[in-house]
Scaffold this motif. Structure first.
Motif, mmCIF file in Angstrom:
data_model
loop_
_atom_site.group_PDB
_atom_site.id
_atom_site.type_symbol
_atom_site.label_atom_id
_atom_site.label_comp_id
_atom_site.label_asym_id
_atom_site.label_seq_id
_atom_site.Cartn_x
_atom_site.Cartn_y
_atom_site.Cartn_z
ATOM 1 N N THR A 213 58.884 23.661 14.268
ATOM 2 C CA THR A 213 58.630 24.824 13.408
ATOM 3 C C THR A 213 57.547 25.662 14.084
ATOM 4 O OG1 THR A 213 57.097 23.423 12.172
ATOM 5 C CG2 THR A 213 59.285 23.811 11.189
ATOM 6 N N SER A 214 56.393 25.023 14.274
ATOM 7 C CA SER A 214 55.272 25.661 14.968
ATOM 8 C C SER A 214 54.534 24.538 15.690
ATOM 9 C CB SER A 214 54.358 26.319 13.926
ATOM 10 O OG SER A 214 53.043 26.423 14.424
ATOM 11 N N THR A 215 54.124 24.779 16.917
ATOM 12 C CA THR A 215 53.387 23.724 17.637
ATOM 13 C C THR A 215 52.096 23.386 16.882
ATOM 14 O OG1 THR A 215 52.429 25.422 19.083
ATOM 15 C CG2 THR A 215 54.341 24.206 19.938
ATOM 16 N N ASN A 216 51.548 24.370 16.147
ATOM 17 C CA ASN A 216 50.338 24.074 15.362
ATOM 18 C C ASN A 216 50.616 23.031 14.291
ATOM 19 O OD1 ASN A 216 48.970 26.026 16.852
ATOM 20 N ND2 ASN A 216 47.887 26.826 15.070
ATOM 21 N N ASP A 217 51.829 23.056 13.674
ATOM 22 C CA ASP A 217 52.165 22.060 12.641
ATOM 23 C C ASP A 217 52.134 20.661 13.235
ATOM 24 O OD1 ASP A 217 52.566 24.056 10.787
ATOM 25 O OD2 ASP A 217 54.744 24.149 11.113
ATOM 26 N N ASN B 287 40.852 37.946 20.675
ATOM 27 C CA ASN B 287 41.426 37.184 21.793
ATOM 28 C C ASN B 287 42.861 37.564 22.137
ATOM 29 O OD1 ASN B 287 42.872 36.040 19.725
ATOM 30 N ND2 ASN B 287 41.597 34.230 19.578
ATOM 31 N N ASP B 288 43.249 38.802 21.838
ATOM 32 C CA ASP B 288 44.579 39.245 22.286
ATOM 33 C C ASP B 288 44.511 39.521 23.782
ATOM 34 O OD1 ASP B 288 45.536 39.160 19.733
ATOM 35 O OD2 ASP B 288 45.525 41.334 19.427
ATOM 36 N N VAL B 289 45.485 39.021 24.525
ATOM 37 C CA VAL B 289 45.499 39.257 25.967
ATOM 38 C C VAL B 289 46.459 40.418 26.242
ATOM 39 C CG1 VAL B 289 45.943 38.253 28.236
ATOM 40 C CG2 VAL B 289 44.992 36.830 26.393
ATOM 41 N N PHE C 221 52.163 26.551 22.920
ATOM 42 C CA PHE C 221 51.504 25.246 22.883
ATOM 43 C C PHE C 221 50.282 25.279 21.970
ATOM 44 C CE2 PHE C 221 47.852 25.919 25.811
ATOM 45 C CZ PHE C 221 48.231 27.118 26.394
ATOM 46 N N SER C 222 49.884 24.075 21.536
ATOM 47 C CA SER C 222 48.707 23.947 20.682
ATOM 48 C C SER C 222 47.845 22.808 21.187
ATOM 49 C CB SER C 222 49.113 23.671 19.235
ATOM 50 O OG SER C 222 49.892 24.737 18.745
ATOM 51 N N ILE C 223 46.552 23.057 21.159
ATOM 52 C CA ILE C 223 45.573 22.091 21.680
ATOM 53 C C ILE C 223 44.753 21.588 20.495
ATOM 54 C CG2 ILE C 223 43.677 21.796 23.325
ATOM 55 C CD1 ILE C 223 44.630 24.579 24.505
ATOM 56 N N THR D 77 60.681 27.656 15.499
ATOM 57 C CA THR D 77 61.487 28.344 14.500
ATOM 58 C C THR D 77 60.618 29.097 13.484
ATOM 59 O OG1 THR D 77 61.540 26.305 13.218
ATOM 60 C CG2 THR D 77 63.436 26.741 14.660
ATOM 61 N N LYS D 78 59.346 28.701 13.384
ATOM 62 C CA LYS D 78 58.441 29.394 12.453
ATOM 63 C C LYS D 78 57.089 29.622 13.101
ATOM 64 C CE LYS D 78 60.277 28.211 7.950
ATOM 65 N NZ LYS D 78 60.272 27.232 6.893
ATOM 66 N N GLY D 79 57.107 30.251 14.264
ATOM 67 C CA GLY D 79 55.845 30.544 14.943
ATOM 68 C C GLY D 79 55.021 31.492 14.089
ATOM 69 N N ARG D 80 53.750 31.236 14.028
ATOM 70 C CA ARG D 80 52.910 32.124 13.206
ATOM 71 C C ARG D 80 51.741 32.676 14.026
ATOM 72 N NH1 ARG D 80 52.459 27.012 10.853
ATOM 73 N NH2 ARG D 80 50.459 25.967 11.209
ATOM 74 N N GLY D 81 51.255 33.830 13.558
ATOM 75 C CA GLY D 81 50.154 34.491 14.237
ATOM 76 C C GLY D 81 48.972 34.647 13.306
#
Ligand code: BTN
Length: 227
Positions: free
Chosen positions: A12-16, A89-91, A52-54, A33-37
Motif C-alpha cells: 500500500t505504502s512503504t511507510n505502512d 525537503n522537496d527536491v 522506500f521508507s527508513i 497502491t496507496k502512496g501518500r505525501g
C-alpha cells in the motif's frame, strides 16, 4: 552499512510496512497502491520509480529537523545534476519536483518515506510541477547513495547538532532572499524568505517589515513578485 534492506514487490505504502519494523530497517517496493505525501496528499506512484521508507529512532523535539537531514542526503546523491531543495525537503530539478519526503511518527520511531521519480513522470494534477530523472540513476545505486549519505549526515547531526546540516541545506535551497508565498493549513502569507532558523522554520519578512516564522506549509516562488 548499518541498514537492513527489505525488498517487496507491491505494498500500500512503504511507510505502512516500515511502521511494523525495527530501527535501521529500510523497506523498498517496486509498486505502491496507496502512496501518500505531505498534508494528506496522494503520492502518485508510477511502478518502478523509487519508493522506500527508513525506520529511524525518534529524535523527540529534534525529529522535525530530520526533514532537512534527509533532503540534504537526497540532493547530495544526485551527483552531476543541479538539484535544489524547496523548503522543507522537496527536491527540484529545473524548478520541478522529482522527489518528496514524508516523515511520520510511530511511537519511539520515525518513519522517513522517500519517493523519487527516477524513471517516470507521475500523471495527474499537482500543486507543483513534477519531473523525472529519465533513468539517469538506477534505483539501486541511488538508494545506496542516499543511505550512505544519510548515515554520514545523521552522524554529523547527532555529534555536532543541526548547524552544519542547516548550512548545507541553505546552500542547496531555492528562494532564499526572494519573494515567496507560503500556503499554510489555513490561509497563505507572502514575504521575503530571509533565512531558515535553527529550528528549521522559515523566517519571512513581511511587507510591513515585521518577521513571521512558519513551521508548516508549501512554498511557492513568486518570480513576478516585488523584490
Ligand atoms: C511529499 O512530497 O508530499 C512527500 C512524498 C513522500 C512519498 C514517499 S514514497 C515512499 C513513502 N511511501 C509513501 O506512501 N510515501 C513516501
Amino acid at each position: 552499512m548499518k541498514w537492513n534492506l527489505i525488498y517487496l514487490d507491491k505494498v500500500t505504502s512503504t511507510n505502512d510496512v516500515a511502521k511494523t519494523l525495527p530501527c535501521q530497517s529500510v523497506i523498498v517496493a517496486r509498486e505502491q497502491t496507496k502512496g501518500r505525501g505531505r498534508c494528506s496528499r496522494v503520492w502518485v506512484s508510477e511502478p518502478d520509480n523509487l519508493f522506500f521508507s527508513i525506520v529511524l529512532k525518534n529524535y523527540g523535539m529534534k525529529a522535525p529537523l530530520l526533514s532537512f537531514v534527509l533532503g540534504v542526503s537526497v540532493v547530495e546523491s544526485l551527483k552531476g545534476v543541479d538539484a535544489k531543495l524547496k523548503w522543507p525537503n522537496d527536491v527540484l530539478i529545473d524548478g520541478k519536483k522529482v522527489s518528496g519526503i514524508l516523515l511520520e511518527n510511530e511511537g519511539d520511531k520515525i518513519i522517513a518515506g522517500i519517493g523519487v521519480n527516477t524513471k517516470y513522470i507521475p500523471k495527474g494534477d499537482f500543486l507543483y510541477p513534477v519531473e523525472c530523472l529519465n533513468g539517469l540513476f538506477s534505483n539501486e545505486l541511488l538508494l545506496n547513495s542516499i543511505l550512505n549519505n544519510l548515515e554520514h549526515n545523521l552522524d554529523v547531526f547527532e555529534k555536532e547538532g543541526f548547524e552544519s546540516i542547516r548550512q548545507k541545506w541553505l546552500s542547496y535551497a531555492v528562494g532564499i532572499g526572494q519573494y515567496i508565498s507560503v500556503k499554510m493549513p489555513i490561509g497563505s502569507v507572502e514575504g521575503i524568505f530571509e533565512n531558515m532558523t535553527q529550528e528549521g522554520a522559515i523566517q519571512l519578512k513581511l511587507d510591513n517589515l515585521s518577521c513571521k516564522y512558519i513551521t508548516a506549509g508549501d512554498v511557492f516562488l513568486l518570480n513576478e513578485g516585488k523584490l
